[in-house]
Design a protein around this motif. Sequence first.
Motif, short mmCIF file in Angstrom:
data_model
loop_
_atom_site.label_atom_id
_atom_site.label_comp_id
_atom_site.label_asym_id
_atom_site.label_seq_id
_atom_site.Cartn_x
_atom_site.Cartn_y
_atom_site.Cartn_z
N TYR A 78 -20.34 0.48 -12.18
CA TYR A 78 -19.30 1.26 -11.52
C TYR A 78 -17.94 0.71 -11.90
O TYR A 78 -17.76 -0.51 -12.01
N GLU A 79 -17.01 1.60 -12.09
CA GLU A 79 -15.66 1.18 -12.41
C GLU A 79 -14.86 1.03 -11.11
O GLU A 79 -14.89 1.90 -10.26
N ASN A 80 -14.22 -0.10 -10.98
CA ASN A 80 -13.33 -0.33 -9.84
C ASN A 80 -11.91 -0.33 -10.34
O ASN A 80 -11.57 -1.01 -11.30
N SER A 81 -11.09 0.43 -9.70
CA SER A 81 -9.67 0.40 -10.00
C SER A 81 -8.92 0.51 -8.67
O SER A 81 -9.45 0.98 -7.68
N SER A 82 -7.72 0.04 -8.68
CA SER A 82 -6.93 0.12 -7.46
C SER A 82 -5.56 0.68 -7.78
O SER A 82 -5.09 0.62 -8.92
N PHE A 83 -4.94 1.22 -6.76
CA PHE A 83 -3.59 1.72 -6.90
C PHE A 83 -2.90 1.59 -5.56
O PHE A 83 -3.55 1.54 -4.52
N GLN A 84 -1.60 1.50 -5.60
CA GLN A 84 -0.83 1.44 -4.37
C GLN A 84 -0.47 2.84 -3.93
O GLN A 84 -0.19 3.72 -4.77
N HIS A 85 -0.51 3.03 -2.62
CA HIS A 85 -0.13 4.33 -2.08
C HIS A 85 0.65 4.10 -0.80
O HIS A 85 0.22 3.35 0.07
N ARG A 86 1.77 4.72 -0.69
CA ARG A 86 2.60 4.61 0.51
C ARG A 86 2.10 5.62 1.53
O ARG A 86 2.02 6.81 1.25
N LEU A 87 1.78 5.13 2.71
CA LEU A 87 1.29 6.00 3.78
C LEU A 87 2.42 6.66 4.55
O LEU A 87 2.21 7.67 5.22
N GLY A 88 3.59 6.09 4.47
CA GLY A 88 4.74 6.62 5.21
C GLY A 88 5.81 5.56 5.30
O GLY A 88 5.74 4.53 4.64
N SER A 89 6.77 5.82 6.13
CA SER A 89 7.84 4.85 6.35
C SER A 89 8.18 4.80 7.83
O SER A 89 7.87 5.72 8.58
N LEU A 90 8.76 3.70 8.22
CA LEU A 90 9.13 3.47 9.62
C LEU A 90 10.64 3.41 9.72
O LEU A 90 11.29 2.68 8.97
#
Length: 155
Positions: free
Chosen positions: A11-23
């Motif tokens: 299985y290939e594992n990759s990651s990425f950043q994702h912004r869920l929102g801001s405060l």
Amino acid sequence: MKTDSNGHTTYENSSFQHRLGSLAALDLVTAGAFNALYDAVNDIVRAYELAETLIKEPDLRRKSKQVNAVAGRLQQYVGSIQEGQRLLDLERKFFENDFSLFCFLTKDKNERAKAAMLAMSQLGKKSEKIEPGNWLAKREANIKELLQVQSISIG
């Protein structure tokens, strides 16, 4: 997913950043956010206290200087009102935040549970018989589905 000639699946594992929102309006909850207002109010209170003592001052020249000093301090009243209004505006903006975002600021399970309780309270779900951990797990499941990922990593 790849299967080699021996039938082993990789299985290939990759990651990425994702912004869920801001405060918004986080400066409201920083240390010292209310210090300027407290100082201004205390200065006005001290000016009123000094004004009371001026009634008993027999020396008119000295009294005149002190009256001017008190008047100058009392003129800070408008600035104090404006600072109080600024803080009230920040408070309104702060409470418009999506508090569920606080759940994703730390890896600590206890802190995440506390944040989940806060978010549930904001959403009016505090009275429901949902454990914060379960509520957070559902929230994470929704995010995973939305982003089409298998796991979420905080850090």
